[in-house]
Design a protein around this motif. Sequence first.
Motif, short mmCIF file in Angstrom:
data_model
loop_
_atom_site.label_atom_id
_atom_site.label_comp_id
_atom_site.label_asym_id
_atom_site.label_seq_id
_atom_site.Cartn_x
_atom_site.Cartn_y
_atom_site.Cartn_z
N ALA A 185 0.83 -1.21 0.00
CA ALA A 185 0.00 0.00 0.00
C ALA A 185 0.86 1.26 0.00
O ALA A 185 1.88 1.33 0.68
CB ALA A 185 -0.92 -0.01 1.22
N ARG A 186 0.44 2.23 -0.80
CA ARG A 186 1.02 3.58 -0.75
C ARG A 186 -0.14 4.53 -0.51
O ARG A 186 -0.66 5.15 -1.44
CB ARG A 186 1.70 3.92 -2.07
N PRO A 187 -0.56 4.61 0.76
CA PRO A 187 -1.78 5.38 1.04
C PRO A 187 -1.59 6.87 0.82
O PRO A 187 -0.46 7.38 0.87
CB PRO A 187 -2.05 5.07 2.51
N GLU A 188 -2.71 7.52 0.56
CA GLU A 188 -2.71 8.97 0.49
C GLU A 188 -2.42 9.51 1.90
O GLU A 188 -2.55 8.80 2.88
CB GLU A 188 -4.08 9.46 -0.01
N PRO A 189 -2.04 10.79 2.02
CA PRO A 189 -1.70 11.32 3.34
C PRO A 189 -2.87 11.20 4.31
O PRO A 189 -4.02 11.37 3.92
CB PRO A 189 -1.40 12.80 3.07
N PRO A 190 -2.56 10.91 5.58
CA PRO A 190 -3.62 10.77 6.57
C PRO A 190 -4.25 12.11 6.93
O PRO A 190 -3.66 13.17 6.68
CB PRO A 190 -2.91 10.18 7.78
N PHE A 191 -5.46 12.04 7.48
CA PHE A 191 -6.09 13.24 8.05
C PHE A 191 -6.42 12.93 9.50
O PHE A 191 -6.24 11.79 9.95
CB PHE A 191 -7.33 13.65 7.26
N THR A 192 -6.88 13.94 10.23
CA THR A 192 -7.18 13.67 11.65
C THR A 192 -8.68 13.74 11.93
O THR A 192 -9.42 14.48 11.28
CB THR A 192 -6.49 14.67 12.61
N VAL A 193 -9.07 12.93 12.89
CA VAL A 193 -10.40 13.00 13.47
C VAL A 193 -10.18 13.00 14.98
O VAL A 193 -9.05 12.77 15.42
CB VAL A 193 -11.27 11.78 13.07
#
Lengths: 102, 477
Positions: free
Chosen positions: A12-20
């Motif tokens: 996997a090369r995920p897109e940048p994470p975001f926060t919750v």
Amino acid sequence: MTPRTPMRLVRARPEPPFTVTFDDREIAVLPGQTIAAALWSVGVMSWRTTRGSGERRGVFCGIGVCFDCLLTVNGRPNQRACLVRAEPGDVIRTQEGTGHHD
Amino acid sequence: MTDDRRGTVEPRGTTDRPGLAVIGAGPAGLAAALAAAARGVQVTLVDAAPEAGGQFYRRPAAGLGARHPRALHHQWRTWERLRDGLAAHIEAGRVTHLTDHHVWCVERESGVLVVHALLGPEQEEPVVVRADAVVLATGGYEKVLPFPGWTLPGVVTAGGAQAMLKGGLVLPGRTAVVAGTGPLLMPVAVGLAAAGAKVAALVESADPRAFVRHARVLAAHPGKVAEGALYAAGLARHRIGVHVRHAVVEAHGTDRLEAVTVAALDTDGRVRDGSEWRVPCDSLAVGHGMLPHTDLAETLGCRLDGVNVAVDDEQRTDVPGVWAAGETTGIGGAVLSLAEGRIAGLSVAARLDSRAPEPSSYARPANTRAGLREFFAAVDNVCTPPAGWAERIGDDTLVCRCEEVPASAVREAVDELGAGDVRTVKLLTRAGMGWCQGRMCGPAVAGLAGCPTTPSRRPFARPVPLGVLAREPGESP
């Protein structure tokens, strides 16, 4: 040897994470993950207490059938964590009982 | 040889009013949609998930950037064919794919099938699709029988662990035990191990030697035997200890799972006293087979055969215009679902043309179907939960997870109040009255009441907001 992980298994090369936030704690989420997957990935396994005995519950069936993984998302209770995908800025809370009197 | 007549016939149906609505985009639904669309039927594919594939072909969300998703899958080539076929039909305007549409009811109104859905994930906005024919391809869900500790966080269904892994690329913990019975356990154990979990044990209550009784059936399915051997090799590669004729009899922990107790079963399938040992683990993936989703078929009035939707040779139910395919007509896995879906799609295309399908046009999938139904009947026969499992459920063990009804209450309803069926137990104890509407506790209540698992006759397939129900018929949408 690098340890096996699900991410490495599928390269996997995920897109940048975001926060919750989950109960006011910031957690990083990878785009596309359900709320349940996001919580599991930081080691949180339960996010509901039952309305009878107050038992802790989390994912059971994982496919939206059992309704055990209910929690409160942006003020709306009874959301199935295994179905709802996390969105940036979501305010996620443990659900106590019916989720209507907290 | 291809019998596709793509582009050579006027489409039956329009985008607004499709000839066929398919409910469910798993293997059965996709096969039905593709077969019908290839024969000129305008198809609307209605599915609850954000992407096609169903549970079997559940894949990581695009944002996770999985470059090698097939590592989590079997029969990936088949998926690529289905995916490409669907994309081509969508591109050509023959298939409309409605994602995130949760169907709660299908009704028949003067010959037209009306599909009622709620737009997800909030599931409040109603959507209606009208069609001349419907294929119900609603799949199934896992059956789990209760045991002390089964409500602890960390205890998940085997299919649930797999779904979370396939879709979210996450594991339920570091050390897992996989337990129960049925063909799902091996791929789940191998999948979890491949993804990095330590699988401390695979605990299967069935005795594989029982397959000897079905040697002829096994010999007729070398592919299935090879598949089993492949998983067995995976178990060996990951050094997963396999305990057949054993069962997890208790899960331990306070706020989350810490260990399970495993016990040996004797030749009658009963727990052998003194054989128990404890396995430390932070996750348990457990399942005792699967049950079909039949709510939509029941509301339509389709005849059931036991817990399955009854269908004829063409996958037609006994309600005009309603076909069913895949797990909903009997649990049998993805390959059987594909065959049944294809037959349903071919039949729909012919019947909408007011003709019978040529039996030769579906001889091959019919052959596959006959073989696999026979194979899974044998599996069903061998993969049974431990004998006396119902008696062993402790009095304070919850049977109904939603309404928190313990076994003692169900026993009281049965032994003292004379309840002899699931429905009466429900009325007396609330078991089955909660959010899941008895899908989780149904088999356990039936076991405790000593009656067979029966369909529940739910009016709606999922919770529906009152505002949607209160809307006048004909009111938009």
